[in-house]
Design a protein around this motif. Structure first.
Motif, PDB file in Angstrom:
ATOM      1  N   GLY B 197       0.808  -1.208   0.000  1.00 47.07           N
ATOM      2  CA  GLY B 197       0.000   0.000   0.000  1.00 47.07           C
ATOM      3  C   GLY B 197       0.844   1.262   0.000  1.00 47.07           C
ATOM      4  N   PRO B 198       0.179   2.395   0.191  1.00 49.80           N
ATOM      5  CA  PRO B 198       0.893   3.664   0.179  1.00 49.80           C
ATOM      6  C   PRO B 198       1.725   3.874   1.445  1.00 49.80           C
ATOM      7  N   VAL B 199       2.501   4.927   1.424  1.00 48.50           N
ATOM      8  CA  VAL B 199       3.312   5.283   2.589  1.00 48.50           C
ATOM      9  C   VAL B 199       2.373   5.743   3.696  1.00 48.50           C
ATOM     10  N   VAL B 200       2.568   5.189   4.884  1.00 49.31           N
ATOM     11  CA  VAL B 200       1.669   5.549   5.985  1.00 49.31           C
ATOM     12  C   VAL B 200       2.334   6.423   7.036  1.00 49.31           C
ATOM     13  N   ASP B 201       3.660   6.532   7.000  1.00 51.71           N
ATOM     14  CA  ASP B 201       4.310   7.269   8.073  1.00 51.71           C
ATOM     15  C   ASP B 201       5.747   7.554   7.678  1.00 51.71           C
ATOM     16  N   LEU B 202       6.292   8.629   8.221  1.00 49.01           N
ATOM     17  CA  LEU B 202       7.703   8.944   8.010  1.00 49.01           C
ATOM     18  C   LEU B 202       8.331   9.265   9.352  1.00 49.01           C
ATOM     19  N   MET B 203       9.608   8.943   9.482  1.00 43.75           N
ATOM     20  CA  MET B 203      10.345   9.371  10.666  1.00 43.75           C
ATOM     21  C   MET B 203      11.733   9.780  10.210  1.00 43.75           C
ATOM     22  N   LEU B 204      12.211  10.860  10.769  1.00 44.99           N
ATOM     23  CA  LEU B 204      13.518  11.375  10.369  1.00 44.99           C
ATOM     24  C   LEU B 204      14.444  11.366  11.570  1.00 44.99           C
ATOM     25  N   HIS B 205      15.609  10.768  11.402  1.00 46.00           N
ATOM     26  CA  HIS B 205      16.594  10.766  12.476  1.00 46.00           C
ATOM     27  C   HIS B 205      17.937  11.112  11.862  1.00 46.00           C
ATOM     28  N   GLY B 206      18.344  12.348  12.036  1.00 46.38           N
ATOM     29  CA  GLY B 206      19.609  12.773  11.435  1.00 46.38           C
ATOM     30  C   GLY B 206      19.552  12.617   9.934  1.00 46.38           C
ATOM     31  N   THR B 207      20.432  11.775   9.385  1.00 44.85           N
ATOM     32  CA  THR B 207      20.449  11.581   7.939  1.00 44.85           C
ATOM     33  C   THR B 207      19.765  10.278   7.541  1.00 44.85           C
ATOM     34  N   THR B 208      18.978   9.751   8.439  1.00 41.18           N
ATOM     35  CA  THR B 208      18.235   8.527   8.123  1.00 41.18           C
ATOM     36  C   THR B 208      16.760   8.855   8.014  1.00 41.18           C
ATOM     37  N   LEU B 209      16.169   8.478   6.900  1.00 42.39           N
ATOM     38  CA  LEU B 209      14.736   8.641   6.715  1.00 42.39           C
ATOM     39  C   LEU B 209      14.095   7.264   6.760  1.00 42.39           C
ATOM     40  N   VAL B 210      13.119   7.113   7.632  1.00 37.44           N
ATOM     41  CA  VAL B 210      12.413   5.833   7.709  1.00 37.44           C
ATOM     42  C   VAL B 210      11.041   6.015   7.082  1.00 37.44           C
ATOM     43  N   VAL B 211      10.741   5.190   6.104  1.00 36.46           N
ATOM     44  CA  VAL B 211       9.473   5.275   5.391  1.00 36.46           C
ATOM     45  C   VAL B 211       8.674   4.017   5.719  1.00 36.46           C
ATOM     46  N   LEU B 212       7.484   4.181   6.271  1.00 37.84           N
ATOM     47  CA  LEU B 212       6.699   3.002   6.642  1.00 37.84           C
ATOM     48  C   LEU B 212       5.615   2.724   5.622  1.00 37.84           C
ATOM     49  N   VAL B 213       5.578   1.485   5.170  1.00 38.55           N
ATOM     50  CA  VAL B 213       4.539   1.043   4.234  1.00 38.55           C
ATOM     51  C   VAL B 213       3.932  -0.236   4.787  1.00 38.55           C
ATOM     52  N   THR B 214       2.716  -0.505   4.351  1.00 35.44           N
ATOM     53  CA  THR B 214       2.024  -1.700   4.834  1.00 35.44           C
ATOM     54  C   THR B 214       1.685  -2.615   3.672  1.00 35.44           C
ATOM     55  N   GLU B 215       1.919  -3.900   3.878  1.00 33.16           N
ATOM     56  CA  GLU B 215       1.514  -4.894   2.886  1.00 33.16           C
ATOM     57  C   GLU B 215       0.142  -5.432   3.280  1.00 33.16           C
ATOM     58  N   TYR B 216      -0.649  -5.740   2.268  1.00 32.17           N
ATOM     59  CA  TYR B 216      -2.007  -6.242   2.504  1.00 32.17           C
ATOM     60  C   TYR B 216      -2.214  -7.573   1.816  1.00 32.17           C
ATOM     61  N   GLN B 217      -2.998  -8.415   2.485  1.00 29.46           N
ATOM     62  CA  GLN B 217      -3.362  -9.681   1.855  1.00 29.46           C
ATOM     63  C   GLN B 217      -4.872  -9.798   1.812  1.00 29.46           C
ATOM     64  N   PRO B 218      -5.405 -10.329   0.701  1.00 30.70           N
ATOM     65  CA  PRO B 218      -6.862 -10.433   0.593  1.00 30.70           C
ATOM     66  C   PRO B 218      -7.388 -11.487   1.563  1.00 30.70           C
ATOM     67  N   ARG B 219      -8.570 -11.220   2.088  1.00 25.97           N
ATOM     68  CA  ARG B 219      -9.154 -12.136   3.057  1.00 25.97           C
ATOM     69  C   ARG B 219      -9.870 -13.231   2.285  1.00 25.97           C
ATOM     70  N   THR B 220      -9.105 -14.245   1.878  1.00 29.50           N
ATOM     71  CA  THR B 220      -9.688 -15.289   1.045  1.00 29.50           C
ATOM     72  C   THR B 220     -10.719 -16.113   1.795  1.00 29.50           C
ATOM     73  N   THR B 221     -10.694 -16.051   3.144  1.00 31.04           N
ATOM     74  CA  THR B 221     -11.705 -16.789   3.895  1.00 31.04           C
ATOM     75  C   THR B 221     -13.082 -16.186   3.678  1.00 31.04           C
ATOM     76  N   ASP B 222     -13.129 -14.953   3.128  1.00 29.74           N
ATOM     77  CA  ASP B 222     -14.409 -14.282   2.921  1.00 29.74           C
ATOM     78  C   ASP B 222     -15.054 -14.613   1.592  1.00 29.74           C
ATOM     79  N   LEU B 223     -14.364 -15.384   0.739  1.00 30.20           N
ATOM     80  CA  LEU B 223     -14.945 -15.689  -0.564  1.00 30.20           C
ATOM     81  C   LEU B 223     -16.229 -16.485  -0.373  1.00 30.20           C
ATOM     82  N   PRO B 224     -17.321 -16.047  -1.017  1.00 30.34           N
ATOM     83  CA  PRO B 224     -18.572 -16.803  -0.854  1.00 30.34           C
ATOM     84  C   PRO B 224     -18.445 -18.192  -1.469  1.00 30.34           C
ATOM     85  N   ALA B 225     -19.261 -19.089  -1.008  1.00 35.37           N
ATOM     86  CA  ALA B 225     -19.164 -20.477  -1.469  1.00 35.37           C
ATOM     87  C   ALA B 225     -19.395 -20.574  -2.971  1.00 35.37           C
ATOM     88  N   SER B 226     -20.394 -19.847  -3.457  1.00 35.53           N
ATOM     89  CA  SER B 226     -20.612 -19.871  -4.910  1.00 35.53           C
ATOM     90  C   SER B 226     -20.504 -18.460  -5.439  1.00 35.53           C
TER      91      SER B 226
END
Lengths: 183, 665
Positions: B197-226
């Protein structure tokens, strides 16, 4: 989607109807579906919609506003419901308790559910629209208001309403793969 | 066919019969709508209403602690470590059982994870410096945000990219763009169905930039039976499976260098920076409860990643809350940004929606909407109210990056936001709203204040600070706590907390509307930003207030300015408020409900003149987003207003625009 001219003719030059002397109970009975439907599409969960529904009529009852016509009363209810929903949605940005009528333990507030997957998808897509588009589309499709009437009620120009209607449709089309909103 | 669906839906959109009955009952009873009740007959402003509360039990507890030689601090062992209630869980089997037996996970909105991934309320800390920093809760602790700056460069997150902009007045320009969707950073750790997904957060420490992103997985348990429709027309919810901290070297901001990632299961709740240690808090739900396998810990505990190396959490780094409301973990890990390694982690089954970090502890709070009898009693839920939620708290001690679950406890009610928690002199102060049902079906709420010790046991409280009013904003400032409660009139309570065993209300200033955000200004002044609501419930817009708190026993409102605007991101996110007491400036974005346009407003406060507007400017925003992220920063007599689409630069003198840089293509 072609909409026949007759459907949206509530303000085709006809004079507004005189305001009837209705007590609050009668107003609730008459306008309950409209207010609740607007509340549902403009809030994040059913509990919020329930709150808005009650708040709008309680406010109506308390204020007892004077109306020029029945259309005026209807317009007041529409704008008050939209404003109330926005305030409630704003405060729901963070966690918000939704009192549940049943004894169930839910960790998250319940969503309103429709009978079919298609209807639920449409509902979700409508709710995902930005505020301003959603209000216009809701009033057009669920309340059958004409573009002129929508402009009056929401205090917008007719061209703004037309623009939001067409852009809103485009956004909905993107979200839904089925051609519900294809012209 | 197309018109028919709206008709069919219209027919279903009806309220419960019971709801309508309740409405009629309330109309007949002359009830008031929630936003417009008549003011309560409580204490008049200026007249303190002392409420001494020193329950016998609390007094004995405090005496015992003092007797043991603890000077109001945490109980500390001779070797310097703090007592921990749990030294982790014994084995994976215990965790497996706890996850399987937890109530099922709640339904999330369709696609909710992908559209709006911004974490709820992290806390930010002020750093004493002349350059702009994120508006934070605790001075020494920085909070992640979508816009960061070190005074020379501005880092703005925009979708999957981060724009790096040189802040140079009229020479402001884009130096580089980081695209998290490409390259090593863009390779999801999960399987083929995983989306990043998109970038959700940033943190800056001196010359280090931390970029937080989130991975998503589809909820396949929700697929209807038919599947009655073509498969690609079925919308599946996506669940956040992993949040990664992507580490970039920005010593040359024009050439950001990707160095690796450290990830942990779940969606981001918040981040904190203390020194060179980054604390990442995520919330991870085991969505496929029934699919967990006893011999595969990765199916029921959080995992931690370093680049593509994946490892499950160890049992002794896990804990289980007394009554988890779902198979959801709160996962806290400490990352050493200089060494780019993970130091420690703590995963607690029970989840966390609010996080507050002090210098020595991370507090996790989660709301239990249906607490059991014993839990509600221990949390001191008022006896005359039913169905009151309870806030479960966990204290995780932090010691040079070492994390340990040190204590757990509960208080009645829910927290309005992270500012409702504050640690001072070894004790935790908590302000809650208790919403519940009285015996005759009427819903009501009241606000309460609680003081807890290091074991998160109750020391003292003001359980009904304000009846029929909920907490709207809180700011603790050492020995004084300011709490705003609201019905239609806004009492601002100043509470003396200098003696933890007997908090007392010093004053209650009543004004229409309410403040959503409180900020201690200099010299016994308190700034409030909130809604201007009349006594009859009319929402007139927003307002800025300055309170005189030099004598907490007689808090007064010095001046107020009504602002004709519908809404503001600042009412919901403290990071959107620019507060510069030295320059006397307050800035925040306002938005219109009608067309969603946003403008940035800047005001100056002076003791004699009160609030005056310095200027305002229109901010291009992405209308498809809900409430856009807009940040204003003052750097060297210049105002930079950043959103995902642009950075606009104004010279403060004369409030003149000197540059505008587009960030989207």
């Amino acid at each position: 989607m072609e909409v026949s001219a007759q459907r949206h003719a509530d303000s085709g030059g006809l004079p507004d109807s005189a305001v009837e002397d209705l007590d609050t109970h009668a107003v609730v009975v008459r306008y309950e579906p409209m207010v609740y439907a607007i509340a549902l599409t403009h809030t994040r969960c059913q509990g919020d919609a329930d709150d808005v529904f009650q708040d709008v009529f309680l406010t109506y009852h308390r204020r007892q506003p004077a109306f020029r016509s029945e259309e005026h009363r209807k317009a007041w209810l529409i704008t008050t419901t939209i404003n109330c929903a926005r305030q409630v949605a704003g405060s729901s940005w963070r966690t918000r308790v939704v009192p549940l009528p049943t004894g169930e333990a839910d960790a998250a507030p319940a969503q309103f559910e429709f009978a079919t997957v298609e209807q639920n998808a449409l509902f979700a897509a409508l709710k995902a629209l930005p505020d301003s588009y959603r209000s216009v589309l809701h009033l057009f499709y669920f309340e059958d208001l004409s573009i002129a009437r929508i402009a009056e009620v929401l205090d917008l120009t007719v061209s703004t309403v037309k623009m939001r209607l067409s852009r809103g449709r485009a956004l909905m089309r993107e979200r839904l793969t089925q051609g519900v909103f294809d012209d | 066919m197309t018109n028919k669906i709206f008709q069919e839906m219209s027919e279903q959109m009806r309220p419960d019969a019971a709801l309508r009955q309740d409405l009629f009952a309330r109309i007949d009873a002359g009830d008031e709508p929630a936003g417009a009740r008549a003011p309560e007959q409580t204490s008049r402003p200026g007249r303190p209403k002392p409420r001494w509360l020193a329950p016998a039990v609390a007094a004995v507890t405090v005496a015992a602690l003092i007797g043991v030689g603890v000077n109001g601090g945490w109980s500390v062992n001779s070797d310097g470590s703090t007592n921990t209630a749990e030294h982790g869980v014994a084995d994976y089997a215990t965790l497996y059982a706890a996850v399987r037996n937890a109530p099922p996970p709640p339904q999330t909105e369709m696609g909710a994870g992908l559209e709006d991934t911004r974490a709820p309320m992290p806390q930010t800390a002020d750093v004493e410096s002349s350059t702009w920093t994120t508006n934070v809760q605790v001075r020494s602790i920085d909070e992640g945000d979508l816009v960061k700056s070190d005074g020379r460069s501005i880092f703005v997150a925009s979708g999957k990219q981060v724009s790096i902009v040189r802040a140079a007045g009229d020479g402001t320009r884009v130096l580089a763009r980081i695209d998290t969707a490409t390259g090593e950073a863009g390779k999801p750790t999960g399987d083929d169905l995983t989306l990043q997904g998109p970038v959700v957060d940033l943190m800056l420490h001196g010359t280090t930039l931390v970029v937080l992103v989130t991975e998503y997985q589809p909820r396949t348990t929700d697929l209807p039976a038919s599947l009655p429709m073509p498969a690609d027309s079925v919308s599946l919810p996506f669940d956040p499976s992993l949040t990664k901290a992507l580490i970039y070297d920005v010593s040359d901001p024009a050439v950001p260098r990707y160095q690796g990632s450290l990830g942990q299961s779940g969606g981001l709740v918040t981040t904190r920076l203390a020194g060179n240690l980054l604390y990442v808090v995520t919330q991870y739900t085991v969505v496929d409860q029934q699919g967990t396998k006893k011999d595969d810990p990765a199916t029921f505990v959080p995992v931690f990643t370093q680049d593509h190396l994946v490892k499950p959490a160890r049992p002794d780094d896990c804990g289980i809350m007394p009554a988890p409301s779902g198979p959801t973990y709160a996962v806290v890990s400490s990352l050493d940004l200089d060494k780019r390694t993970r130091i420690d982690s703590a995963s607690l089954l029970g989840g966390a929606s609010t996080v507050y970090m002090s210098d020595t502890n991370v507090y996790l709070a989660t709301t239990d909407y249906s607490p059991s009898g014993p839990v509600a009693e221990k949390a001191r839920v008022p006896k005359d109210l039913s169905r009151v939620p309870v806030t479960n708290l966990a204290r995780i001690s932090v010691n040079a990056g070492q994390l340990a679950v040190a204590a757990q406890g509960s208080v009645a009610g829910r927290l309005v936001d992270q500012f409702a928690l504050d640690e001072w002199d070894g004790r935790l102060r908590v302000a809650t709203t208790m919403e519940g049902q009285r015996s005759h079906r009427a819903w009501t709420l009241q606000s309460g204040l609680w003081v807890l010790d290091s074991d998160l046991s109750l020391v003292s409280s003001i359980p009904s600070l304000a009846k029929n009013e909920g907490v709207r904003s809180v700011r603790f400032d050492g020995g004084i706590g300011y709490v705003v409660t609201f019905r239609s009139v806004d009492p601002l309570f100043a509470i003396d907390l200098s003696d933890a065993t007997s908090p007392r209300v010093l004053s209650a200033l009543k004004i229409p509307g309410f403040s959503s955000y409180l900020h201690p200004w200099a010299d016994g002044r308190l700034l409030g930003l909130g809604r201007d609501i009349t006594e009859s419930g009319n929402d007139r817009g927003l307002k800025l207030s300055m309170f005189d708190t030099s004598n907490p026993a007689a808090v007064t409102e010095l001046t107020t300015l009504r602002i004709k605007a519908d809404n503001s991101e600042a009412l919901y996110d403290h990071r959107a408020v620019l507060v510069d007491p030295a320059a006397g400036l307050v800035g925040f974005p306002v938005s219109s409900w009608d067309d969603g346009t946003v403008s940035y407003e800047l005001y100056r406060y002076e003791p004699t003149a009160g609030f005056t507007q310095v200027g305002h400017l229109k901010v291009p925003v992405n209308l498809r987003q809900g409430l856009s992220t807009v940040r204003g920063m003052t750097i060297d007599d210049t105002l930079y207003v950043a959103s995902s689409r642009s950075v606009i630069v104004y010279r403060l003198a004369g409030f003149v625009q000197v540059a505008k840089v587009a960030l989207d293509k």
